[in-house]
Design an enzyme around this catalytic site. Sequence first.
Site, mmCIF file in Angstrom:
data_model
loop_
_atom_site.group_PDB
_atom_site.id
_atom_site.type_symbol
_atom_site.label_atom_id
_atom_site.label_comp_id
_atom_site.label_asym_id
_atom_site.label_seq_id
_atom_site.Cartn_x
_atom_site.Cartn_y
_atom_site.Cartn_z
ATOM 1 N N ARG A 138 0.933 -1.203 0.085
ATOM 2 C CA ARG A 138 -0.049 0.069 -0.038
ATOM 3 C C ARG A 138 0.964 1.236 0.171
ATOM 4 O O ARG A 138 1.881 1.220 0.531
ATOM 5 C CB ARG A 138 -0.921 -0.067 1.280
ATOM 6 C CG ARG A 138 -1.876 -1.055 1.253
ATOM 7 C CD ARG A 138 -3.128 -0.686 0.105
ATOM 8 N NE ARG A 138 -3.986 -1.483 0.077
ATOM 9 C CZ ARG A 138 -4.509 -2.507 -0.778
ATOM 10 N NH1 ARG A 138 -3.437 -2.898 -1.616
ATOM 11 N NH2 ARG A 138 -5.379 -3.559 -0.713
ATOM 12 N N HIS A 180 -0.495 1.321 -10.182
ATOM 13 C CA HIS A 180 -1.241 0.347 -9.280
ATOM 14 C C HIS A 180 -1.749 -0.801 -10.263
ATOM 15 O O HIS A 180 -2.986 -1.152 -10.192
ATOM 16 C CB HIS A 180 -2.681 1.176 -8.642
ATOM 17 C CG HIS A 180 -2.817 0.512 -7.513
ATOM 18 N ND1 HIS A 180 -3.393 0.932 -6.452
ATOM 19 C CD2 HIS A 180 -2.918 -0.962 -7.000
ATOM 20 C CE1 HIS A 180 -3.482 0.208 -5.370
ATOM 21 N NE2 HIS A 180 -3.572 -0.750 -5.917
#
Length: 310
Positions: free
Chosen positions: A225, A273
């Site tokens: 993350r 991402h």
Amino acid sequence: MTQTILFSSDLDDPVDWARAIAALRPELKIVDWRAVTAPETVEFALLWKPPPGGLGPYKNLKGIQSLGAGVNQLDLAELPAGIPLARLIDSSLTETMVDYAVASTYRHFRAFDRYERETRERAWNYATPARKADFPVGVMGTGVLGGATAACLAGLGFPVAGWSRSRRALPGVTAYAGLDELPGFLGSVKMVICVLPLTAQTAGILNARTFALLPRGSYVMNMGRGAHLVEADLVAAIEAGQIAGATLDVFSAEPLPRDHALYGRPEILVTPHVAGGIAPGTAAATVIENYDRTLAGKPLLNAVDPARGY
């Protein structure tokens, strides 16, 4: 009899999920939150984030399936108390994330990142190819995704170490656990791959102190993350030569602003991402299994422990 699953996501297509679920269970209907007319009939939710206004109207909700491998996109305190919540772990996600980690490892191991820069400079600098024995890789987080990553890299011949909150034994992987063993883990590897869950304890764990404990000239890869990484510390460590390069797929702000400092360093590869993706066609079976478990009052697959946050 038609059964309903509430769907709420601004990232995923409800039509794709509806088709995948219907292919396995025709009577099970995916309904986007905007189309729900009788919230009291909903017993199960499939969501990235709750719909605007929250889940309060869904008085008979019994189970929640996250659309992500993690749940840090959710404020657990705002979810209905006592409702079981599960992460979505699927073979399609594991496969794509392992592929990303392996590709990134080889890119740094075989110095493709350096050759990319030298190509643009029209430079020809021969170097003897590295040996895997001299390029130990450390995986932070050895759960389903991190464990598969570590096992794959070990199978390819890299020396691999794994670090996690609690010790996990993996074939061919040297295990480290807890903060007391973190310095030894970091000092033993040439590249660190972060696949940790995001918790209060792991936020900011990739920082100046962490980088200083790595051997000089090491590499960093983050597909956990964005909040795991203190981005300014990474830039400073690269400028100082402590970190030779980085591959980053997650960020504190997404999309990453065009003027962000991470874009200004040739040693850093930014990907938007894309390390892992969940395919509805393969993940639908897990969603249906957790739907059935919810209605039967059984524990969910990949259930989240609210106290731990994952």
